[in-house]
Design a protein around this motif. Structure first.
Motif, PDB file in Angstrom:
ATOM      1  N   TRP A  82       0.866  -1.239   0.068  1.00 23.05           N
ATOM      2  CA  TRP A  82      -0.028  -0.126  -0.172  1.00 23.05           C
ATOM      3  C   TRP A  82       0.882   1.231   0.074  1.00 23.05           C
ATOM      4  CZ3 TRP A  82      -3.392  -2.081   4.654  1.00 23.05           C
ATOM      5  CH2 TRP A  82      -4.162  -3.026   4.389  1.00 23.05           C
ATOM      6  N   TYR A 112      -1.177  -8.103  -3.164  1.00 22.94           N
ATOM      7  CA  TYR A 112      -2.105  -7.901  -1.980  1.00 22.94           C
ATOM      8  C   TYR A 112      -3.139  -8.867  -2.072  1.00 22.94           C
ATOM      9  CZ  TYR A 112      -5.684  -5.908   0.753  1.00 22.94           C
ATOM     10  OH  TYR A 112      -6.898  -5.615   1.650  1.00 22.94           O
ATOM     11  N   LEU A 116      -3.827 -11.587   0.856  1.00 20.43           N
ATOM     12  CA  LEU A 116      -5.063 -11.940   1.289  1.00 20.43           C
ATOM     13  C   LEU A 116      -5.148 -13.537   1.427  1.00 20.43           C
ATOM     14  CD1 LEU A 116      -7.366  -9.497  -0.231  1.00 20.43           C
ATOM     15  CD2 LEU A 116      -6.927  -9.639   2.123  1.00 20.43           C
ATOM     16  N   TYR A 127      -8.492 -20.142  13.285  1.00 20.29           N
ATOM     17  CA  TYR A 127      -8.564 -18.640  13.130  1.00 20.29           C
ATOM     18  C   TYR A 127      -9.512 -18.003  14.063  1.00 20.29           C
ATOM     19  CZ  TYR A 127     -10.420 -14.149  11.143  1.00 20.29           C
ATOM     20  OH  TYR A 127     -10.660 -13.039  11.093  1.00 20.29           O
ATOM     21  N   ARG A 132      -8.374 -14.643  15.846  1.00 19.60           N
ATOM     22  CA  ARG A 132      -9.702 -13.734  16.083  1.00 19.60           C
ATOM     23  C   ARG A 132      -9.736 -13.204  17.382  1.00 19.60           C
ATOM     24  NH1 ARG A 132     -15.612 -13.214  14.459  1.00 19.60           N
ATOM     25  NH2 ARG A 132     -15.554 -11.548  12.632  1.00 19.60           N
ATOM     26  N   SER A 143     -10.290  -3.526  12.938  1.00 24.33           N
ATOM     27  CA  SER A 143     -10.712  -3.724  11.671  1.00 24.33           C
ATOM     28  C   SER A 143      -9.766  -3.230  10.697  1.00 24.33           C
ATOM     29  CB  SER A 143     -11.976  -2.745  11.271  1.00 24.33           C
ATOM     30  OG  SER A 143     -12.120  -2.494  10.100  1.00 24.33           O
ATOM     31  N   GLY A 144      -9.849  -3.692   9.325  1.00 21.59           N
ATOM     32  CA  GLY A 144      -8.892  -3.071   8.277  1.00 21.59           C
ATOM     33  C   GLY A 144      -9.058  -1.892   8.122  1.00 21.59           C
ATOM     34  N   ARG A 158     -11.575   1.864  -4.148  1.00 20.08           N
ATOM     35  CA  ARG A 158     -12.776   2.108  -4.399  1.00 20.08           C
ATOM     36  C   ARG A 158     -13.216   2.696  -5.994  1.00 20.08           C
ATOM     37  NH1 ARG A 158     -16.155   1.946   0.327  1.00 20.08           N
ATOM     38  NH2 ARG A 158     -14.860   0.502   1.445  1.00 20.08           N
ATOM     39  N   ILE A 186     -12.300 -14.600   1.103  1.00 19.27           N
ATOM     40  CA  ILE A 186     -11.523 -14.989   2.407  1.00 19.27           C
ATOM     41  C   ILE A 186     -12.500 -14.831   3.568  1.00 19.27           C
ATOM     42  CG2 ILE A 186      -9.331 -15.127   1.259  1.00 19.27           C
ATOM     43  CD1 ILE A 186      -9.407 -12.418   3.662  1.00 19.27           C
ATOM     44  N   ALA A 187     -13.069 -13.426   3.543  1.00 20.29           N
ATOM     45  CA  ALA A 187     -13.900 -13.026   4.501  1.00 20.29           C
ATOM     46  C   ALA A 187     -14.970 -14.094   4.704  1.00 20.29           C
ATOM     47  CB  ALA A 187     -14.512 -11.815   4.509  1.00 20.29           C
ATOM     48  N   LEU A 195     -19.816 -11.204   9.376  1.00 23.14           N
ATOM     49  CA  LEU A 195     -19.702 -10.191  10.105  1.00 23.14           C
ATOM     50  C   LEU A 195     -18.321 -10.054  11.117  1.00 23.14           C
ATOM     51  CD1 LEU A 195     -22.796 -10.064  12.909  1.00 23.14           C
ATOM     52  CD2 LEU A 195     -22.561  -8.871  10.784  1.00 23.14           C
ATOM     53  N   SER A 196     -17.823  -8.534  10.477  1.00 25.36           N
ATOM     54  CA  SER A 196     -16.266  -8.258  10.894  1.00 25.36           C
ATOM     55  C   SER A 196     -16.503  -8.009  12.608  1.00 25.36           C
ATOM     56  CB  SER A 196     -15.954  -7.168  10.157  1.00 25.36           C
ATOM     57  OG  SER A 196     -16.696  -5.967  10.534  1.00 25.36           O
TER      58      SER A 196
HETATM   59  C1  HEM Z   1      -6.504 -11.556   5.339  1.00 21.18           C
HETATM   60  C2  HEM Z   1      -6.351 -10.227   5.879  1.00 21.18           C
HETATM   61  C3  HEM Z   1      -7.284  -9.192   5.603  1.00 21.18           C
HETATM   62  C4  HEM Z   1      -6.931  -8.026   5.378  1.00 21.18           C
HETATM   63  C5  HEM Z   1      -5.569  -7.523   4.807  1.00 21.18           C
HETATM   64  C6  HEM Z   1      -8.237  -7.159   5.257  1.00 21.18           C
HETATM   65  C7  HEM Z   1      -8.170  -5.869   5.095  1.00 21.18           C
HETATM   66  C8  HEM Z   1      -9.315  -5.242   4.951  1.00 21.18           C
HETATM   67  C9  HEM Z   1      -9.118  -3.528   4.666  1.00 21.18           C
HETATM   68  C10 HEM Z   1      -7.746  -2.728   4.371  1.00 21.18           C
HETATM   69  C11 HEM Z   1     -10.351  -3.002   4.922  1.00 21.18           C
HETATM   70  C12 HEM Z   1     -10.803  -1.720   4.756  1.00 21.18           C
HETATM   71  C13 HEM Z   1     -11.730  -1.549   3.418  1.00 21.18           C
HETATM   72  C14 HEM Z   1     -12.118  -0.358   3.087  1.00 21.18           C
HETATM   73  O1  HEM Z   1     -12.243   0.718   4.136  1.00 21.18           O
HETATM   74  O2  HEM Z   1     -12.684   0.134   2.111  1.00 21.18           O
HETATM   75  C15 HEM Z   1     -11.251  -4.222   5.277  1.00 21.18           C
HETATM   76  C16 HEM Z   1     -12.532  -4.063   5.640  1.00 21.18           C
HETATM   77  C17 HEM Z   1     -13.560  -5.118   6.045  1.00 21.18           C
HETATM   78  N1  HEM Z   1     -12.939  -6.407   6.169  1.00 21.18           N
HETATM   79 FE1  HEM Z   1     -11.045  -7.220   5.989  1.00 21.18          FE
HETATM   80  N2  HEM Z   1      -9.048  -7.770   5.640  1.00 21.18           N
HETATM   81  C18 HEM Z   1      -8.664  -9.313   5.941  1.00 21.18           C
HETATM   82  C19 HEM Z   1      -9.628 -10.122   6.687  1.00 21.18           C
HETATM   83  C20 HEM Z   1     -10.964 -10.029   6.724  1.00 21.18           C
HETATM   84  C21 HEM Z   1     -11.679 -11.062   7.309  1.00 21.18           C
HETATM   85  C22 HEM Z   1     -11.214 -12.493   7.569  1.00 21.18           C
HETATM   86  C23 HEM Z   1     -12.992 -10.776   7.188  1.00 21.18           C
HETATM   87  C24 HEM Z   1     -13.953 -11.433   7.837  1.00 21.18           C
HETATM   88  C25 HEM Z   1     -15.115 -11.028   8.378  1.00 21.18           C
HETATM   89  C26 HEM Z   1     -12.910  -9.170   6.973  1.00 21.18           C
HETATM   90  C27 HEM Z   1     -14.224  -8.526   6.630  1.00 21.18           C
HETATM   91  C28 HEM Z   1     -14.201  -7.141   6.377  1.00 21.18           C
HETATM   92  C29 HEM Z   1     -15.129  -6.247   6.434  1.00 21.18           C
HETATM   93  C30 HEM Z   1     -16.720  -6.647   6.941  1.00 21.18           C
HETATM   94  C31 HEM Z   1     -14.620  -5.001   6.403  1.00 21.18           C
HETATM   95  C32 HEM Z   1     -15.627  -3.622   6.194  1.00 21.18           C
HETATM   96  C33 HEM Z   1     -15.276  -2.660   7.446  1.00 21.18           C
HETATM   97  C34 HEM Z   1     -15.476  -3.716   8.634  1.00 21.18           C
HETATM   98  O3  HEM Z   1     -16.600  -3.865   9.170  1.00 21.18           O
HETATM   99  O4  HEM Z   1     -14.416  -4.098   9.227  1.00 21.18           O
HETATM  100  N3  HEM Z   1     -11.785  -8.979   6.534  1.00 21.18           N
HETATM  101  N4  HEM Z   1     -10.497  -5.299   5.524  1.00 21.18           N
END
Ligand code: HEM
Length: 301
Positions: A82, A112, A116, A127, A132, A143-144, A158, A186-187, A195-196
């Motif tokens: 990034w 990237y 993931l 996990y 987690r 959160s990411g 975006r 992967i989510a 749900l995150s």
């Molecule tokens: C493998 C590593 C992961 C990385 C590097 C990663 C990275 C990110 C990043 C950078 C965002 C921000 C996106 C934005 O603002 O536009 C994000 C958001 C999000 N991620 Fe991930 N993610 C990972 C794993 C996961 C997993 C396992 C889940 C399972 C639920 C997940 C669910 C979400 C959700 C729902 C969002 C939206 C904001 C939130 O509710 O947190 N991610 N992720």
């Protein structure tokens, strides 16, 4: 014990990689790199070609060590990618970068996506019970969206930059779409209820990302903010890519955990992720070479 690829513990038996985590040093987002120091060693971390890896690992692994290493290192490499992307368009987000730099951006996005996949090769039960849980102890809503290096490149992911509709940006657009699909995939694989931690933690008072949240996020992923030079930046990226290669060459993409494998991508469900299964390291190596060339041009390394 060194984790070198060529080293062996017995005939035909490669030595297990050390999987030793290290802190990642990055400048504050938006801050320039330091000039390369007088007498700073040149770039002696040249990529040396990538090893082959098996999809299904043979040697049994110590699950906690391998998957925590992959989770942290996969994130650290993503942060570096990034940051490298920011350096291409961050200063003038309204100007379309020239073609060679668009290629670097597309390669970084694909790398990237590969990270993931690499990070999420952890068995689902592990996990939830380890990774987690550890993240939620750092902060229940982590959160990411708190990733400091993601914020300045978020508009690109975006598709919001004015020039992204230009036909020259098609390969980049395809890589961004692949990345969104990879993240969704992967989510859904690791957290089927979708749900995150952020979404689960109802009642979190302020949704805005504070400096404290960014610091908690950095801290979880062993990332320290301090001035560094471009040579140091590239060196850290290359060192991690070499380590990921050693890990994959020894443990396979899907490690042998007590006699079982836990594939993330399966034939009928994988879609565009299928190409990353054998090609994760190639995507990472390609991006690293392009980033190094872009970062070090004019540095004299
Ligand atoms: C493998 C590593 C992961 C990385 C590097 C990663 C990275 C990110 C990043 C950078 C965002 C921000 C996106 C934005 O603002 O536009 C994000 C958001 C999000 N991620 Fe991930 N993610 C990972 C794993 C996961 C997993 C396992 C889940 C399972 C639920 C997940 C669910 C979400 C959700 C729902 C969002 C939206 C904001 C939130 O509710 O947190 N991610 N992720």
């Amino acid at each position: 014990m060194k984790g070198g690829q060529g080293s062996r513990t017995g005939p035909g038996r490669p030595e297990p990689p050390m999987l030793q985590l290290r802190p990642l040093f990055l400048p504050e987002p938006g801050r320039s790199f330091e000039p390369s120091g007088h007498g700073e060693p040149g770039d002696d971390t040249m990529a040396q070609g990538i090893p082959d890896y098996k999809v299904f690992g043979v040697h049994p692994v110590e699950a906690e060590r391998v998957f925590w290493y992959r989770w942290i290192t996969g994130h650290q490499v993503s942060f570096a990618l990034w940051r490298a992307m920011y350096d291409i368009f961050g200063d003038s987000p309204d100007t379309m970068p020239p073609r060679p730099e668009l290629d670097v951006l597309a390669a970084c996005v694909d790398a990237y996506s590969a990270m993931l996949l690499y990070s999420s090769t952890v068995p689902c039960a592990h996990y939830h019970s380890h990774i987690r849980r550890r993240m939620a102890l750092q902060h229940p809503a982590i959160s990411g969206t708190w990733a400091p290096d993601y914020r300045p490149v978020r508009r690109l992911f975006r598709g919001k930059l004015s020039w992204q509709g230009d036909p020259a940006c098609e390969p980049l657009g395809t890589a961004v779409a692949r990345n969104a699909a990879a993240h969704d995939y992967i989510a859904a694989h690791l957290v089927p209820d979708g749900l995150s931690l952020l979404q689960q933690s109802i009642g979190t008072p302020a949704m805005a990302v504070s400096q404290e949240k960014e610091e908690l996020y950095d801290n979880l992923f062993l990332t320290l903010r301090r001035p560094i030079s471009r040579i140091q930046f590239v060196g850290q990226l290359r060192a991690r890519v070499a380590e990921v290669g050693t890990d994959l060459a020894h443990n396979g993409l899907y490690p042998n955990v007590e006699g079982h494998h836990h594939p993330v991508v399966t034939g009928h469900s994988g879609g565009i992720m299928m190409t990353l299964v054998p090609g994760a390291l190639r995507a990472l190596d390609e991006a690293t070479r392009l980033v190094a060339r872009h970062q070090l041009q004019g540095v004299g390394a």
